[in-house]
Design an enzyme around this catalytic site. Sequence first.
Site, PDB file in Angstrom:
ATOM      1  N   ALA A   1      34.091  44.872  36.731  1.00 18.57           N
ATOM      2  CA  ALA A   1      33.498  46.100  36.175  1.00 18.57           C
ATOM      3  C   ALA A   1      33.460  47.204  37.233  1.00 18.57           C
ATOM      4  CB  ALA A   1      32.099  45.803  35.655  1.00 18.57           C
TER       5      ALA A   1
ATOM      6  N   ARG B   1      46.933  44.110  41.459  1.00 15.46           N
ATOM      7  CA  ARG B   1      48.000  44.966  40.909  1.00 15.46           C
ATOM      8  C   ARG B   1      49.302  44.198  40.685  1.00 15.46           C
ATOM      9  NH1 ARG B   1      45.855  50.522  43.872  1.00 15.46           N
ATOM     10  NH2 ARG B   1      44.502  51.022  42.123  1.00 15.46           N
TER      11      ARG B   1
ATOM     12  N   GLU C   1      33.221  53.576  34.900  1.00 10.24           N
ATOM     13  CA  GLU C   1      31.938  54.077  34.361  1.00 10.24           C
ATOM     14  C   GLU C   1      32.222  55.267  33.445  1.00 10.24           C
ATOM     15  OE1 GLU C   1      29.327  54.999  37.634  1.00 10.24           O
ATOM     16  OE2 GLU C   1      29.466  52.959  38.452  1.00 10.24           O
TER      17      GLU C   1
ATOM     18  N   THR D   1      37.159  44.283  30.662  1.00  7.71           N
ATOM     19  CA  THR D   1      37.967  43.242  30.019  1.00  7.71           C
ATOM     20  C   THR D   1      37.266  41.894  30.154  1.00  7.71           C
ATOM     21  OG1 THR D   1      39.993  44.447  30.460  1.00  7.71           O
ATOM     22  CG2 THR D   1      40.220  42.072  30.104  1.00  7.71           C
TER      23      THR D   1
ATOM     24  N   GLU E   1      43.681  48.781  36.193  1.00  8.76           N
ATOM     25  CA  GLU E   1      43.948  48.506  37.623  1.00  8.76           C
ATOM     26  C   GLU E   1      44.739  49.660  38.266  1.00  8.76           C
ATOM     27  OE1 GLU E   1      41.555  45.769  37.699  1.00  8.76           O
ATOM     28  OE2 GLU E   1      42.799  45.481  39.456  1.00  8.76           O
TER      29      GLU E   1
ATOM     30  N   SER F   1      39.905  56.705  37.085  1.00 10.73           N
ATOM     31  CA  SER F   1      40.859  56.613  38.193  1.00 10.73           C
ATOM     32  C   SER F   1      40.201  56.748  39.565  1.00 10.73           C
ATOM     33  CB  SER F   1      41.918  57.718  38.065  1.00 10.73           C
ATOM     34  OG  SER F   1      42.657  57.525  36.892  1.00 10.73           O
TER      35      SER F   1
END
Length: 406
Positions: free
Chosen positions: A137, A260, A140, A171, A383, A145
Amino acid sequence: MINLELPKKLRASANQAHQVAAQIFRPISRKYDLGEHEYPVELDTMAAMVDGLSDSGTQKISGASGGRSDDEKPSTDVLLNANGGNMSALLNALETSWGDVGLMLSIPYQGLGNAAIAAVATDEQLARFGKVWASMAITEPSFGSDSAAVTTTAVLDGDEWVLNGEKIFVTAGQRSTHIVVWASVDRSLGRAAIKSFVVPRDAPGLSVARLEHKLGIKASDTAVLLLQDCRIPKDNILGSPEVNVEKGFAGVMQTFDNTRPMVAAMAIGVTRAALEELRAILTDAGIEISYDTPPNNQHAAAAEFLRMEADYESAYLLALRAAWMADNKKPNSLEASMSKAKAGRTGTDVTLKSVELAGAVGYSQRLLLEKWGRDSKILDIFEGTQQIQQLIVARRVLGKTSAELK
Ligand SMILES: Cc1cc2nc3c(=O)[nH]c(=O)nc-3n(C[C@H](O)[C@H](O)[C@H](O)COP(=O)(O)OP(=O)(O)OC[C@H]3O[C@@H](n4cnc5c(N)ncnc54)[C@H](O)[C@@H]3O)c2cc1C
């Protein structure tokens, strides 16, 4: 020297993940696309399998657990390559995402938060959090980004951290057993004060406000989480609690070097699924794809296929390189971003082009092509978006700081 030849051990585990994808995920893929937020009960069987595999110390089935390769001994071959936790997780993420990326993101005990824990936890924490299912998490309502803009706070009160804030688009935020939360221990100190905390699902003050309805990956739950005076033990902070202004927030950002390439692998898995389906459709239509004839002398669809396959190969190799570097303890931020940028773009390009080339049937729900077109978009967003990856690559290549190139 880099050697991307896959060792036998990894091929066996990737093959096992492929079987799971083919036999468990594909048959239920459409069911959970149509039944958004329905719990995929079939994954409980997988949870038991994953549990058994980690108990036996063998490779895990799937993806985002990756990262910790301390206990992987470097191979003794002449090139001294270590293909460890990252490479294994990457291949497994690729294979399971070939089956269904929404379900892949719902595999118990394999969340993106697990990769964060693996990347930065102490050995003691790793033992304590070894068997959790952790979501991640960061985002917000006020930012996505710009990860340095975290407003959630963590204040030490005796033996506990007290967290306050709202996290969105998490997620597996409802299903996971734990959530890795980014919060600031002192907002006046800027990004250096951002730390990650492992918050158990049953921590007092943590609640799920709602689930999002989405374009794709509908099998995956995406939650809004509220932290209202949420209390967790003092030693649930990942990494050092010290705020080192010199170092910035390199500590938490290190997570992305591991995650990533995993997200890149998910995009590569979906890309391969679409290419395989498209090849079958073109073959049925009597269109030959030749590797001996220049593309411009072939059917236009075959030429497109060859172009997309080349993109797929380069995305795959970039992701392997990023994971190999992580396993071999080489700084890989540049390569991790390159791999995600290439794979994210390739995933959306290839899946949508495949829908187009397949004609009406590609747009229909008779095939999974249209679903892959919807699913793949998120892999170019979370991500770090396509634009953010390109920004990171540009900064690294040009030697600019984040203040110099925004
Ligand atoms: C299904 C789903 C699942 C998610 N899962 C998670 C999760 O598990 N955990 C979590 O923390 N977050 C998660 N997210 C959030 C995701 O990481 C963010 O949506 C993403 O980082 C982009 O942030 P944003 O949506 O606020 O877009 P913004 O940051 O507002 O960006 C909007 C657009 O502007 C572009 N942009 C922004 N800054 C720049 C710049 N400097 N230069 C050029 N272009 C720029 C972006 O690329 C984008 O195209 C999820 C999101 C979705 C949709």
